[in-house]
Design an enzyme around this catalytic site. Structure first.
Site, short mmCIF file in Angstrom:
data_model
loop_
_atom_site.label_atom_id
_atom_site.label_comp_id
_atom_site.label_asym_id
_atom_site.label_seq_id
_atom_site.Cartn_x
_atom_site.Cartn_y
_atom_site.Cartn_z
N LYS A 54 0.84 -1.20 0.00
CA LYS A 54 0.00 0.00 0.00
C LYS A 54 0.87 1.25 0.00
O LYS A 54 0.62 2.20 -0.74
CB LYS A 54 -0.93 -0.01 1.23
CG LYS A 54 -2.04 -1.04 1.12
CD LYS A 54 -2.78 -1.27 2.43
CE LYS A 54 -3.77 -2.41 2.27
NZ LYS A 54 -4.38 -2.85 3.53
N GLN A 98 -5.02 -1.67 9.77
CA GLN A 98 -4.87 -2.99 9.17
C GLN A 98 -5.47 -4.07 10.07
O GLN A 98 -5.25 -4.11 11.27
CB GLN A 98 -3.37 -3.25 8.94
CG GLN A 98 -3.03 -4.51 8.18
CD GLN A 98 -3.40 -4.46 6.70
OE1 GLN A 98 -3.62 -3.41 6.13
NE2 GLN A 98 -3.47 -5.62 6.08
N ASP A 121 -11.40 2.50 4.14
CA ASP A 121 -11.75 1.07 4.04
C ASP A 121 -13.27 0.90 3.85
O ASP A 121 -13.72 -0.17 3.45
CB ASP A 121 -11.38 0.36 5.35
CG ASP A 121 -10.08 -0.42 5.26
OD1 ASP A 121 -9.76 -0.91 4.17
OD2 ASP A 121 -9.41 -0.54 6.30
N1 LIG Z 1 -8.10 -2.62 7.15
C1 LIG Z 1 -7.78 -3.51 6.21
N2 LIG Z 1 -8.01 -3.21 4.91
C2 LIG Z 1 -7.68 -4.10 3.92
O1 LIG Z 1 -7.90 -3.83 2.72
C3 LIG Z 1 -7.06 -5.33 4.30
C4 LIG Z 1 -6.84 -5.58 5.66
N3 LIG Z 1 -7.22 -4.66 6.59
N4 LIG Z 1 -6.29 -6.74 6.07
C5 LIG Z 1 -5.85 -7.75 5.13
C6 LIG Z 1 -6.61 -7.68 3.83
C7 LIG Z 1 -5.92 -8.35 2.67
N5 LIG Z 1 -5.65 -7.31 1.70
C8 LIG Z 1 -4.93 -7.51 0.54
C9 LIG Z 1 -4.45 -6.47 -0.23
C10 LIG Z 1 -3.66 -6.71 -1.35
C11 LIG Z 1 -3.32 -7.98 -1.74
C12 LIG Z 1 -2.42 -8.19 -2.90
O2 LIG Z 1 -1.96 -7.25 -3.52
N6 LIG Z 1 -2.13 -9.43 -3.25
C13 LIG Z 1 -1.21 -9.77 -4.33
C14 LIG Z 1 -0.12 -10.70 -3.84
C15 LIG Z 1 0.50 -10.33 -2.54
C16 LIG Z 1 1.40 -11.41 -2.00
O3 LIG Z 1 2.30 -11.85 -2.71
O4 LIG Z 1 1.18 -11.81 -0.84
C17 LIG Z 1 -1.98 -10.48 -5.44
O5 LIG Z 1 -3.03 -11.06 -5.15
O6 LIG Z 1 -1.50 -10.47 -6.56
C18 LIG Z 1 -3.81 -9.02 -1.00
C19 LIG Z 1 -4.61 -8.79 0.11
C20 LIG Z 1 -6.10 -6.13 2.19
N7 LIG Z 1 -6.68 -6.30 3.39
#
Ligand SMILES: Nc1nc(=O)c2c([nH]1)NC[C@@H]1CN(c3ccc(C(=O)N[C@@H](CCC(=O)O)C(=O)O)cc3)C=[N+]21
Length: 296
Positions: A54, A98, A121
């Site tokens: 982020k 988070q 969020d």
């Molecule tokens: N307050 C809050 N807001 C959130 O938006 C929030 C949170 N808490 N807690 C956890 C989850 C999970 N989340 C992700 C964001 C980006 C990828 C992302 O970019 N994933 C990559 C891969 C990342 C990797 O390699 O681990 C992909 O899918 O290509 C995944 C998961 C946001 N979250």
């Protein structure tokens, strides 16, 4: 048939490009640089990865971002104080705490302490309630990103059968509301649903947000359906979705991969929400931004 792969990184890049342009106009017209504060409590390794992504994405789009790292033992009151400070900070337009939080902190209390106007969020009951009432203010990033992806990919929702597997506050419920307001016929399935496979198989658009690797099998997919995989499961150190991708891609019409599907869209929508929060906080910015869109 082999499904068309919906490349989340490409769509996320398109959204980011638009955000970058909006950041420039906000700076030129109002002298405002959008600011995002991300609070992370404890040292959950997955959370660290997401927060770093982020922060990096903010840098790329010109959004000012601060990451506040608090120790695992931080008390609920200390966290509330930090949020209050950010609620009052004029250089911060978006606040994200988070998740998950350590067990001694009440998530609901924390999410309600964030000013709804800075709640990028979209988890505050005010924003959730507005969404339920048909007014989309700050909408949760993952479902908002999925709607943008479907729009950009030219997938029409009008009158379509959408089935969501999963009923969480952060994905399933807001996803259902967004699809409903776009005239899809929406069914939400969950762990107590009977005949889940048969219901899933009726979907024109199937959204899997269950948190179980490989849960969606080809028998659960109508030939030609659009399959959106929200899963981010770690299996033996590797990222796996909720969909049995190699098998389902032989049946589906279009499918998002993991990684490289919904995850990058979630991050782009966080940036988009931060810019939107600036407009919500600055009524004059909103007017200017709107007239700009109409002129071009
Ligand atoms: N307050 C809050 N807001 C959130 O938006 C929030 C949170 N808490 N807690 C956890 C989850 C999970 N989340 C992700 C964001 C980006 C990828 C992302 O970019 N994933 C990559 C891969 C990342 C990797 O390699 O681990 C992909 O899918 O290509 C995944 C998961 C946001 N979250």
């Amino acid at each position: 048939m082999t499904a068309k792969i919906l490349d989340g990184n490409w769509f996320a890049g398109q959204i980011r490009e638009r955000v970058r342009n909006e950041v420039v106009s906000l700076q030129q017209e109002l002298g405002i640089t959008p600011g995002l504060a991300v609070i992370i409590v404890g040292d959950n390794p997955a959370s660290q990865v997401y927060v770093n992504r982020k922060h990096k994405a903010c840098g790329e789009t010109g959004i000012h971002s601060v990451v506040i790292r608090l120790a695992e033992q931080t008390t609920q009151n200390e966290l509330l104080q930090k949020i209050e400070e950010l609620n009052r900070d004029g250089s911060i337009h978006g606040i994200l705490v988070q998740l998950p939080l350590p067990a001694h902190i009440d998530e609901m209390v924390i999410l309600q302490a964030i000013s709804p106007a800075k709640d990028v969020d979209g988890f505050h009951p005010f924003n959730m309630g507005s969404l339920a009432a048909g007014r989309e203010l700050l909408v949760p990033c993952t479902p908002a990103g999925i709607v943008r992806l479907l729009e950009m990919a030219g997938i029409d929702l009008e009158g379509k059968r959408a089935v969501i597997i999963g009923r969480s506050n952060i994905v399933g419920k807001p996803m259902a509301l967004l699809l409903l307001s776009r005239n899809a016929t929406v069914t939400v399935c969950h762990s107590r649903t009977r005949e889940l496979a048969a219901i899933a198989r009726e979907a024109d658009i199937l959204i899997a947000a269950v948190g179980k690797p490989g849960f969606v099998k080809p028998e659960m997919v109508k030939p030609g359906a659009v399959v959106i995989d929200v899963g981010i499961n770690r299996v033996e150190g590797k990222l796996a979705g909720d969909v049995d991708f190699p098998a389902v891609r032989e049946v589906a019409g279009a499918i998002t991969p993991v990684p490289g599907g919904v995850g990058p869209l979630t991050i782009s929508m966080l940036l988009a929400n931060t810019v939107k929060a600036v407009r919500l906080l600055q009524p004059t910015a909103g007017v200017k931004a709107k007239s700009r869109v109409r002129r071009s």
